[in-house]
Design a protein around this motif. Sequence first.
Motif, PDB file in Angstrom:
ATOM      1  N   ASP A 171      37.722  53.402  42.330  1.00 36.98           N
ATOM      2  CA  ASP A 171      36.352  53.762  42.721  1.00 36.98           C
ATOM      3  C   ASP A 171      36.340  54.686  43.932  1.00 36.98           C
ATOM      4  OD1 ASP A 171      35.601  52.041  40.698  1.00 36.98           O
ATOM      5  OD2 ASP A 171      34.250  50.842  41.945  1.00 36.98           O
ATOM      6  N   GLN A 176      34.596  58.345  44.682  1.00 34.59           N
ATOM      7  CA  GLN A 176      33.621  58.526  45.759  1.00 34.59           C
ATOM      8  C   GLN A 176      34.045  59.670  46.684  1.00 34.59           C
ATOM      9  OE1 GLN A 176      33.766  54.454  47.013  1.00 34.59           O
ATOM     10  NE2 GLN A 176      32.056  53.850  45.702  1.00 34.59           N
ATOM     11  N   ALA A 185      28.048  62.953  41.313  1.00 31.94           N
ATOM     12  CA  ALA A 185      27.680  61.592  41.713  1.00 31.94           C
ATOM     13  C   ALA A 185      28.600  60.574  41.052  1.00 31.94           C
ATOM     14  CB  ALA A 185      26.231  61.306  41.324  1.00 31.94           C
ATOM     15  N   ASP A 235      28.311  56.164  40.846  1.00 32.63           N
ATOM     16  CA  ASP A 235      27.623  54.956  41.302  1.00 32.63           C
ATOM     17  C   ASP A 235      28.397  53.672  41.007  1.00 32.63           C
ATOM     18  OD1 ASP A 235      27.315  54.463  38.593  1.00 32.63           O
ATOM     19  OD2 ASP A 235      25.149  54.784  38.566  1.00 32.63           O
ATOM     20  N   ASP A 244      29.489  52.794  38.062  1.00 31.98           N
ATOM     21  CA  ASP A 244      29.445  52.615  36.606  1.00 31.98           C
ATOM     22  C   ASP A 244      29.456  53.935  35.848  1.00 31.98           C
ATOM     23  OD1 ASP A 244      29.215  49.774  36.711  1.00 31.98           O
ATOM     24  OD2 ASP A 244      27.101  50.011  37.242  1.00 31.98           O
ATOM     25  N   GLU A 276      26.739  62.697  32.009  1.00 33.06           N
ATOM     26  CA  GLU A 276      26.962  61.371  32.577  1.00 33.06           C
ATOM     27  C   GLU A 276      28.020  60.668  31.740  1.00 33.06           C
ATOM     28  OE1 GLU A 276      23.284  59.262  33.135  1.00 33.06           O
ATOM     29  OE2 GLU A 276      22.803  60.495  34.887  1.00 33.06           O
TER      30      GLU A 276
END
Length: 157
Positions: free
Chosen positions: A90, A94, A121, A123, A125, A141
């Motif tokens: 993750d 980020q 982006a 988030d 998920d 996405e």
Amino acid sequence: MMSKVTEVVEELVTPILTENGLELVEVEYVKEGKSWFLRIYIDKDNGVDIEECGMVSEKLSEKLDELDPIPHNYFLEVSSPGAERPLKKDKDFQKAVGKNVYIKTYEPIDGEKAFEGTLTAFDGDTVTVEVTIKTRKKTIEIPFEKIASARLAVAFS
């Protein structure tokens, strides 16, 4: 066997890296031809130099000699992941927001399985990537669990 080796090596190298302000990017244990390679990729915010790689290699080598978790000969390599560093965790995603990335998915999304563009982006998920198709920008996405592999991508302009 291979995953066991990478787990043991990760446990051994993590304290060495933490103590020296370095981060583990990836542990690879692979056979190439007749030879086995144990590759440790390390990094820090402003990159790592050859002295840091050498120091980690030396300290890890001592630990590996003590425990001897690998039953056959292998080559130990410690290096930077380079400009096209893999994105695994993750926090990697980020930190990559705003950067150019290359992502492959397990199954097609909008008819495609490979995407290169700006990571706009993340988030936890969903990864959002802005890609340019011909001259049009499109936002894709990608569900995190559908990502097969991801890395930073060097953009040529």
